[in-house]
Design a protein around this motif. Structure first.
Motif, mmCIF file in Angstrom:
data_model
loop_
_atom_site.group_PDB
_atom_site.id
_atom_site.type_symbol
_atom_site.label_atom_id
_atom_site.label_comp_id
_atom_site.label_asym_id
_atom_site.label_seq_id
_atom_site.Cartn_x
_atom_site.Cartn_y
_atom_site.Cartn_z
ATOM 1 N N THR A 70 -10.226 -10.555 2.039
ATOM 2 C CA THR A 70 -9.916 -10.507 3.471
ATOM 3 C C THR A 70 -9.717 -11.892 4.074
ATOM 4 O O THR A 70 -9.163 -12.006 5.165
ATOM 5 N N HIS A 128 -2.071 -5.031 1.267
ATOM 6 C CA HIS A 128 -2.490 -3.900 2.098
ATOM 7 C C HIS A 128 -2.338 -4.280 3.572
ATOM 8 O O HIS A 128 -3.078 -5.113 4.078
ATOM 9 N N GLU A 176 -10.680 -15.178 -6.229
ATOM 10 C CA GLU A 176 -10.538 -13.763 -6.565
ATOM 11 C C GLU A 176 -9.265 -13.493 -7.371
ATOM 12 O O GLU A 176 -9.275 -12.654 -8.278
ATOM 13 N N ASP A 201 0.826 -1.209 0.000
ATOM 14 C CA ASP A 201 0.000 0.000 0.000
ATOM 15 C C ASP A 201 0.859 1.258 0.000
ATOM 16 O O ASP A 201 0.469 2.278 -0.577
ATOM 17 N N ALA A 237 -9.634 -1.221 -3.614
ATOM 18 C CA ALA A 237 -10.527 -1.860 -4.575
ATOM 19 C C ALA A 237 -11.601 -0.883 -5.030
ATOM 20 O O ALA A 237 -11.925 -0.798 -6.224
ATOM 21 N N MET A 284 -5.799 -7.992 2.033
ATOM 22 C CA MET A 284 -5.499 -7.523 3.380
ATOM 23 C C MET A 284 -4.519 -8.494 4.027
ATOM 24 O O MET A 284 -4.789 -9.702 4.142
ATOM 25 N N GLU A 289 -6.925 -6.169 -4.157
ATOM 26 C CA GLU A 289 -6.444 -5.687 -2.859
ATOM 27 C C GLU A 289 -6.550 -6.823 -1.853
ATOM 28 O O GLU A 289 -7.634 -7.358 -1.618
ATOM 29 N N SER A 313 -10.193 2.341 0.616
ATOM 30 C CA SER A 313 -10.360 1.021 0.017
ATOM 31 C C SER A 313 -9.784 1.103 -1.390
ATOM 32 O O SER A 313 -10.316 1.803 -2.253
ATOM 33 N N LYS A 361 -11.284 -5.609 -6.659
ATOM 34 C CA LYS A 361 -11.846 -6.518 -5.662
ATOM 35 C C LYS A 361 -10.947 -6.550 -4.434
ATOM 36 O O LYS A 361 -9.732 -6.373 -4.536
ATOM 37 N N LYS A 362 -11.544 -6.814 -3.268
ATOM 38 C CA LYS A 362 -10.799 -6.911 -2.015
ATOM 39 C C LYS A 362 -10.929 -8.322 -1.464
ATOM 40 O O LYS A 362 -12.009 -8.916 -1.503
#
Length: 658
Positions: free
Chosen positions: A628, A585, A636, A559, A614, A652, A650, A612, A625-626
């Motif tokens: 997690t 991120h 994804e 990030d 994404a 996390m 993205e 965000s 798209k994110k």
């Protein structure tokens, strides 16, 4: 103008401009001030004779004499709205007026029939660059490079060049640097004078220290105002002196094609930075000079190592019991010969980070990356070796080639041989010729069977990676999981553009290359923010070079790095670049936090406030798209890689799990 000599150009409709107002319109390339005043319409030259201020951005105001005047927004010069005449006292007799007609509600301005284009110095330069193989130009069009920009536009229209309009000149330079590293010939960067030019310097230095060809084309103020401190007038020759192997201004009396040819030759032959300074007035000087070309100016054969050095190299290799091969960025063009050499001689083959992928990790002879971003497999063979054959590598501190061991070093650049310390046998010459010269050496009785050991070491390391994946504590996805998944899903011919930070270390350590994948990185400079601009440059190369056509470009960043040039995502969208950006991120400058902890400093000012990413990508018009949860990672990532335009995934992550 006679009726036959006039071209009538539509500039809008009567509903576009209310009574008592002016506006700027463009007829062909002519800037016109369109006037609607006192129920009448008029069209005049938009440029105020004082300093070319845009009258169409001014207003109709009542003067002290009670009359209405168009007032220039820059310095207040006045002109009659319908005749263009000044009230008196100005050094010009009035503005040029253009015929105007209204058909129904459409407004037409009459211009003289367009004359044949006059070939300029800029055309000579651009044609020369094209002859030398420069196909892509990254940059930003502005007031002090408009003549050059027009020549590039015409080259684009002819199909001789491609232009990519970026959002920050720093991204243009990094993109061109990555292009040079991937292709081996330069792309160009086009900027204005002053800050546009100085914004290139980081990318120029990246290219210089990593030995990549690149050409900077910087606009400059007019020659008559050099020196006194005119707007955006800085000494560009001095500013670029340290970074450029070639830097010259193009003046009215210069041999323009010759200077452009020398700039291209320097970039290509020396794999270095070249720079041309283009004063505003020089760019548009008429020119009938022939464009330069490389014919007769480039040697066709690379240098051949001498027989004495080859004989000594063979003796050293034959006596060694545990020889290893270390490949640097300079070895990339010879990947097939080097792979065959490693197989024939049974050599564990390590690479520097910049050469990651030159021999894929899936190959039985591959030992992965050596150094801080590397694998314990490579480190183990480095420690056990009794001879190092180093090809095309410059012995960076981060790589950690053990200097106390016997070393054969081969490079075409004499300054790279023994650059940081003495080596046993420095050999000047082409790596391909070296491979051919030692081709009669095969695996022998003195050499242990290191390839079986290599497989065992990979088994140990892969088991360790599985163990590390189990360390997740619910604070984010482990980077092992990310890069193992990317190893599986990335195409065999993918081009990776890798940023700087913890994401980089994890990529080097955990991602296993396959096929003919390539890796681009900011090596010696280590410039944060490199990933996305480098991906732009790599994608441009896939449009220029047939062997690269259709290859997927994958950018990797954290990030912190993505934030440096985030708006270049709109550049990728503008040109529909097939780039998938994998963004890790973790909400901080994680590598700096680790360095602070290692140095027993307080962790300070490394946290980041982020949007965000994404959602940001979607606002830019791209796929975003994110992720997690690790269970969603495969689906994804597969979806993001399958996009045909720009996409951002993205993920996390946990800053501690690298």
């Amino acid at each position: 103008m006679t009726e036959q000599a006039i071209d009538w150009i539509s500039v809008g409709h009567t509903t576009d401009l209310p009574e008592g107002r002016v506006k700027t319109v463009t007829a062909r390339t002519t800037s016109v001030c369109l006037v609607h005043f006192d129920g009448q319409w008029a069209a005049m030259d938009n440029r105020c004779p004082h300093q070319k201020g845009p009258l169409g951005e001014g207003s109709i105001e009542t003067g002290v004499d009670g009359k209405c005047w168009i007032r220039c927004p820059w310095h207040g010069w006045d002109f009659d709205p319908l005749t263009g005449q000044p009230p008196g006292g100005h050094e010009d007799t009035g503005q040029k007026m253009f015929p105007l007609r209204i058909v129904e509600d459409e407004i037409f301005v009459g211009l003289e029939a367009e004359p044949d284009a006059v070939r300029t110095v800029s055309d000579t330069v651009v044609e020369t660059l094209s002859n030398w193989g420069i196909q892509s130009v990254f940059g930003m069009v502005g007031h002090s490079n408009l003549g050059m920009a027009e020549a590039v536009r015409l080259a684009v229209a002819r199909g001789d060049m491609r232009f990519y309009g970026i959002r920050h000149e720093g991204a243009a330079a990094l993109a061109a640097s990555a292009y040079g590293k991937l292709v081996g010939r330069p792309a160009a960067c086009l900027t204005i004078a002053g800050p546009g030019a100085t914004n290139l310097l980081t990318g120029m230095w990246d290219a210089k220290v990593d030995r990549a060809p690149i050409l900077a084309l910087t606009g400059q103020v007019q020659t008559q105002v050099f020196g006194p401190g005119a707007f955006q007038d800085i000494d560009l020759a001095s500013a670029f002196h340290a970074v450029s192997a070639f830097s010259q201004p193009l003046l009215a009396s210069s041999k323009h094609a010759e200077l452009a040819s020398l700039a291209c030759k320097t970039a290509i032959v020396e794999q270095n930075v070249a720079h041309l300074i283009l004063p505003d007035d020089t760019q548009t000087i008429p020119s009938d000079a022939a464009a330069g070309e490389p014919k007769g100016r480039m040697a066709k054969e690379p240098s051949i190592p001498n027989d004495k050095d080859i004989k000594e190299a063979k003796e050293l290799i034959s006596r060694a019991k545990r020889p290893i091969l270390i490949l640097g960025h300079g070895a990339i063009p010879y990947r097939e010969q080097l792979t065959e050499m490693a197989e024939r001689m049974g050599l564990p083959t390590l690479t520097t980070f910049k050469a990651k992928g030159v021999i894929p990790d899936s190959h039985p002879c591959a030992a992965g990356v050596l150094g801080r971003s590397g694998t314990p497999v490579a480190s183990w063979f480095m420690n056990e070796a009794d001879l190092i054959i180093a090809l095309g590598t410059s012995f960076a501190n981060h790589t950690g080639i053990e200097r106390s061991k016997p070393i054969i070093q081969v490079d075409h650049d004499p300054m790279q041989l023994g650059k940081f310390h003495a080596v046993t046998l420095p050999i000047l010459g082409d790596i391909g010729h070296f491979c051919t010269a030692v081709a009669d050496i095969s695996s022998h009785a003195n050499a242990r069977n290191q390839i079986e050991e290599l497989k065992a070491r990979w088994d140990i390391w892969r088991a360790e990676k599985i163990r590390r994946r189990s360390e997740e504590q619910g604070q984010g996805i482990h980077s092992v999981a990310i890069f193992q998944m990317l190893s599986d899903l990335a195409p065999d011919d993918a081009i990776f553009a890798v940023d700087v930070g913890n994401n980089t270390y994890s990529f080097g350590r955990y991602l296993e290359t396959k096929g003919c994948q390539r890796v681009l990185m900011s090596g010696y400079l280590g410039s944060i923010g490199y990933g996305l601009p480098a991906a732009l440059g790599a994608w441009a190369a896939t449009q220029d070079v047939p062997e690269l056509e259709g290859r997927k470009v994958i950018a990797i960043s954290g990030d912190g790095g993505f934030g440096q040039y985030a708006m270049e995502l709109t550049t990728a969208q503008k040109y529909r670049m097939n780039i998938t950006h994998i963004l890790l991120h973790n909400g901080e400058l994680g590598k700096i936090s680790k360095e602070q902890k290692a140095g027993e400093w307080s962790v300070w000012e490394t946290e980041l406030i982020n949007p965000s990413f994404a959602a940001f990508a979607r606002l830019c018009g791209t796929y975003g798209k994110k992720v997690t949860e690790v269970d969603d990672l495969e689906e994804e990532m597969r979806s993001a890689l399958n996009q045909t335009g720009p996409a951002l995934l993205e993920i996390m992550t946990d800053a501690e799990l690298v």
